[in-house]
Design a protein around this motif. Structure first.
Motif, PDB file in Angstrom:
ATOM      1  N   PRO A  57       0.727  -1.097  -0.018  1.00 22.09           N
ATOM      2  CA  PRO A  57      -0.043   0.143   0.066  1.00 22.09           C
ATOM      3  C   PRO A  57       1.001   1.310   0.062  1.00 22.09           C
ATOM      4  O   PRO A  57       2.096   1.353   0.283  1.00 22.09           O
ATOM      5  CB  PRO A  57      -0.845  -0.107   1.360  1.00 22.09           C
ATOM      6  CG  PRO A  57      -0.795  -1.704   1.561  1.00 22.09           C
ATOM      7  CD  PRO A  57       0.389  -2.081   0.924  1.00 22.09           C
ATOM      8  N   VAL A  58       0.408   2.149  -0.672  1.00 21.73           N
ATOM      9  CA  VAL A  58       1.144   3.503  -0.883  1.00 21.73           C
ATOM     10  C   VAL A  58       1.651   4.246   0.254  1.00 21.73           C
ATOM     11  O   VAL A  58       2.707   4.684   0.475  1.00 21.73           O
ATOM     12  CB  VAL A  58       0.457   4.402  -1.894  1.00 21.73           C
ATOM     13  CG1 VAL A  58      -0.660   5.008  -1.108  1.00 21.73           C
ATOM     14  CG2 VAL A  58       1.153   5.390  -2.523  1.00 21.73           C
ATOM     15  N   TRP A  59       0.631   4.105   1.238  1.00 19.24           N
ATOM     16  CA  TRP A  59       1.337   4.680   2.501  1.00 19.24           C
ATOM     17  C   TRP A  59       2.494   4.162   3.157  1.00 19.24           C
ATOM     18  O   TRP A  59       3.127   4.816   4.206  1.00 19.24           O
ATOM     19  CB  TRP A  59       0.040   5.070   3.674  1.00 19.24           C
ATOM     20  CG  TRP A  59      -0.471   3.694   3.909  1.00 19.24           C
ATOM     21  CD1 TRP A  59      -0.092   2.741   5.014  1.00 19.24           C
ATOM     22  CD2 TRP A  59      -1.772   2.961   3.352  1.00 19.24           C
ATOM     23  NE1 TRP A  59      -0.693   1.680   4.821  1.00 19.24           N
ATOM     24  CE2 TRP A  59      -1.755   1.888   4.064  1.00 19.24           C
ATOM     25  CE3 TRP A  59      -2.767   3.532   2.653  1.00 19.24           C
ATOM     26  CZ2 TRP A  59      -3.042   0.911   3.723  1.00 19.24           C
ATOM     27  CZ3 TRP A  59      -3.911   2.791   2.377  1.00 19.24           C
ATOM     28  CH2 TRP A  59      -3.756   1.443   2.919  1.00 19.24           C
ATOM     29  N   GLU A 117      -1.821  15.195   4.441  1.00 22.87           N
ATOM     30  CA  GLU A 117      -0.385  15.740   4.112  1.00 22.87           C
ATOM     31  C   GLU A 117      -0.164  17.105   4.203  1.00 22.87           C
ATOM     32  O   GLU A 117       1.277  17.714   4.742  1.00 22.87           O
ATOM     33  CB  GLU A 117      -0.096  15.243   2.511  1.00 22.87           C
ATOM     34  CG  GLU A 117       1.386  15.291   2.099  1.00 22.87           C
ATOM     35  CD  GLU A 117       1.468  14.586   0.796  1.00 22.87           C
ATOM     36  OE1 GLU A 117       2.545  14.071   0.529  1.00 22.87           O
ATOM     37  OE2 GLU A 117       0.693  14.512  -0.092  1.00 22.87           O
ATOM     38  N   ASP A 118      -1.031  17.964   3.916  1.00 20.18           N
ATOM     39  CA  ASP A 118      -0.998  19.440   4.257  1.00 20.18           C
ATOM     40  C   ASP A 118      -1.317  19.867   5.777  1.00 20.18           C
ATOM     41  O   ASP A 118      -1.352  20.895   5.850  1.00 20.18           O
ATOM     42  CB  ASP A 118      -1.544  20.423   3.120  1.00 20.18           C
ATOM     43  CG  ASP A 118      -3.174  20.021   3.188  1.00 20.18           C
ATOM     44  OD1 ASP A 118      -3.468  19.232   3.925  1.00 20.18           O
ATOM     45  OD2 ASP A 118      -3.930  20.420   2.527  1.00 20.18           O
ATOM     46  N   ALA A 130      -7.139   5.838   9.165  1.00 17.71           N
ATOM     47  CA  ALA A 130      -7.319   6.755   8.139  1.00 17.71           C
ATOM     48  C   ALA A 130      -8.808   7.299   8.284  1.00 17.71           C
ATOM     49  O   ALA A 130      -9.481   6.848   8.877  1.00 17.71           O
ATOM     50  CB  ALA A 130      -7.323   5.965   6.794  1.00 17.71           C
ATOM     51  N   ASP A 159     -13.855  11.002   3.731  1.00 15.23           N
ATOM     52  CA  ASP A 159     -15.037  12.064   3.639  1.00 15.23           C
ATOM     53  C   ASP A 159     -16.226  11.387   3.082  1.00 15.23           C
ATOM     54  O   ASP A 159     -15.715  10.471   2.096  1.00 15.23           O
ATOM     55  CB  ASP A 159     -14.514  13.104   2.439  1.00 15.23           C
ATOM     56  CG  ASP A 159     -15.823  13.944   2.106  1.00 15.23           C
ATOM     57  OD1 ASP A 159     -16.080  14.677   2.764  1.00 15.23           O
ATOM     58  OD2 ASP A 159     -16.273  13.771   0.851  1.00 15.23           O
ATOM     59  N   GLY A 172     -15.451   8.284  -0.405  1.00 21.79           N
ATOM     60  CA  GLY A 172     -15.039   9.535  -0.705  1.00 21.79           C
ATOM     61  C   GLY A 172     -13.616   9.562  -0.439  1.00 21.79           C
ATOM     62  O   GLY A 172     -12.805   8.586  -0.448  1.00 21.79           O
ATOM     63  N   ALA A 173     -12.964  10.886  -0.966  1.00 21.17           N
ATOM     64  CA  ALA A 173     -11.737  10.969  -0.625  1.00 21.17           C
ATOM     65  C   ALA A 173     -10.959  10.660   0.604  1.00 21.17           C
ATOM     66  O   ALA A 173     -11.778  10.932   1.709  1.00 21.17           O
ATOM     67  CB  ALA A 173     -11.171  12.660  -0.867  1.00 21.17           C
ATOM     68  N   VAL A 174      -9.934   9.932   0.741  1.00 17.04           N
ATOM     69  CA  VAL A 174      -9.052   9.507   2.193  1.00 17.04           C
ATOM     70  C   VAL A 174      -8.418  11.026   2.592  1.00 17.04           C
ATOM     71  O   VAL A 174      -7.552  11.439   1.716  1.00 17.04           O
ATOM     72  CB  VAL A 174      -7.933   8.597   1.844  1.00 17.04           C
ATOM     73  CG1 VAL A 174      -7.397   8.318   3.057  1.00 17.04           C
ATOM     74  CG2 VAL A 174      -8.882   7.361   1.469  1.00 17.04           C
TER      75      VAL A 174
END
Lengths: 179, 226
Positions: B83-85, B125-126, B199, B202, B215-217
């Motif tokens: 997984p990417v994370w 991330e932000d 995680a 939305d 929705g978006a993570v």
């Protein structure tokens, strides 16, 4: 093509590293994105490389989707379009100007005529309200990656004049689209 | 490609600027400055989003072209099996360490009486959305403290547990209140351990209708032993 909610759900799963969702997203959207890349790059090999790079970006950035509030297809199209424009500009920068091939003509082509008849009639109708040169300039910027300097040279006006006129046209476009 | 004036251009102001950015007409410096403002100014983000939607309409007449099959294999080959994370572990560990420092300095006001066994910082991330989580295995209580950010209007935040390569499991919709106490069901208690991922996504009101994030993570964090 999958509908908006399906694509949104796929992007959410891709953000969690779901490879099967990534495959499904590719299947649902790659033809549209490849069409856009071919249109902007006007070169099949370049478009194939670009499609791979675009999906790398989608894989890496899926978790950032919705931060900027775009609809899912717009987000994907914007990634593809911006990537193609970057590629085009790098290519132009490394080619001597006088031998640079004329890029895909961004003037109203067959697709612009199709737009007129499509559900995007509103966008098209609003483009029709602009001066023809300015509508052409907006299309050339979006689909051809032309800069203010290139547009100014093309329309034989000083750069600042080009910018002032184009900005006015953009405000006119907005006024029409929100009417 | 310069020629931009230092004074603001006369017509259209920020809205025209957002359109120029969407068209790629700003020079590198102008684009960077615009992006810096985008991160801080929701109105500018909304203006950009509107233009991006309009201009994407210029591709409506472009016919889809199915790419060659070999390209699909090439593209799917880029997605790593992990997984990417996971690639962000070092970052996540650092963030958790930083979060722990904050808690200690703040007198740990929200921690349960007993020391939590596991903690996580779940962050975008932000850092537009940051939540601190602490889990006490003795009481099976997961306490989540939303420290910044919130659900957008008409949407909710849903918390997910991802153990290993398993599909995400919902831990429930987070309340409007910044602090949530979640009684972790028996079946999930063993999964809530160091190395697992928390995680936040939305979702529509009431949470994901599908049992998986739809929705978006928005934020992700790794659980570590405290």
């Amino acid at each position: 093509m999958a509908d908006r909610n399906q694509i949104e759900a796929l992007i959410a799963r891709v953000a969690l590293g779901d490879r099967s969702a990534f495959g499904a997203l590719y299947d649902a959207t790659s033809a549209k994105l490849f069409g856009v890349l071919l249109r902007v790059l006007n070169n099949r090999d370049a478009a194939e490389d670009a499609l791979q790079e675009v999906f790398e970006k989608i894989w890496r950035n899926a978790a950032r989707y919705q931060v900027n509030g775009l609809s899912p297809m717009t987000w994907l199209i914007t990634i593809a379009r911006n990537h193609a424009i970057d590629r085009l500009r790098r290519q132009r920068a490394t080619e001597p100007l006088d031998t640079a091939p004329e890029q895909a003509d961004a003037a109203p082509g067959p697709e612009a005529q199709v737009i007129a008849k499509s559900e995007m009639g509103r966008l098209s109708a609003c483009f029709d309200e602009l001066e023809a040169d300015h509508a052409d300039a907006v299309r050339r910027a979006y689909l051809g990656g032309e800069t203010y300097a290139e547009l100014a040279a093309r329309f034989a006006v000083p750069l600042n004049t080009m910018r002032t006129r184009l900005r006015r046209s953009l405000m006119k476009l907005k006024e029409c689209l929100t009417r | 490609m310069t020629g931009r004036d230092d004074i603001p251009p006369p017509d259209g102001g920020d809205d025209a600027l957002a359109a120029e950015y969407a068209l790629g007409l700003l020079d590198a410096e102008g684009a960077r400055a615009f992006e810096a403002r985008l991160a801080r100014e929701p109105d500018l983000r909304a203006a950009y989003a509107r233009w991006a939607e309009h201009f994407a309409g210029l591709t409506d007449g472009i016919a889809p072209v199915t790419p060659p099959a070999r390209l699909r294999r090439r593209v799917l080959g880029i997605a790593p099996r992990r997984p990417v994370w996971r690639r962000g572990w070092a970052w996540a560990a650092g963030a958790v360490a930083a979060a722990l420092l904050v808690w200690i300095n703040a007198g740990a006001p929200f921690l349960p009486d007993a020391e939590p066994e596991f903690v996580a910082e779940i962050a975008a991330e932000d850092r537009a959305l940051v939540l601190a989580a602490a889990y006490d295995a003795d009481t099976s209580q997961l306490v989540v403290d939303r420290q910044s950010g919130q659900a957008v209007s008409g949407r909710v935040l849903e918390l997910w547990l991802i153990a290993g390569d398993a599909a995400p499991v919902s831990l429930g919709v987070l309340p409007d209140d910044p602090r949530a106490e979640i009684a972790v069901p028996q079946a999930l208690r063993d999964l809530l351990a160091a190395g697992a991922i928390l995680a936040v996504s939305d979702e529509p009101p009431g949470g994901s209708p599908t049992g998986q994030p739809t929705g978006a993570v928005l934020a992700v964090g790794q659980i570590t032993a405290s």
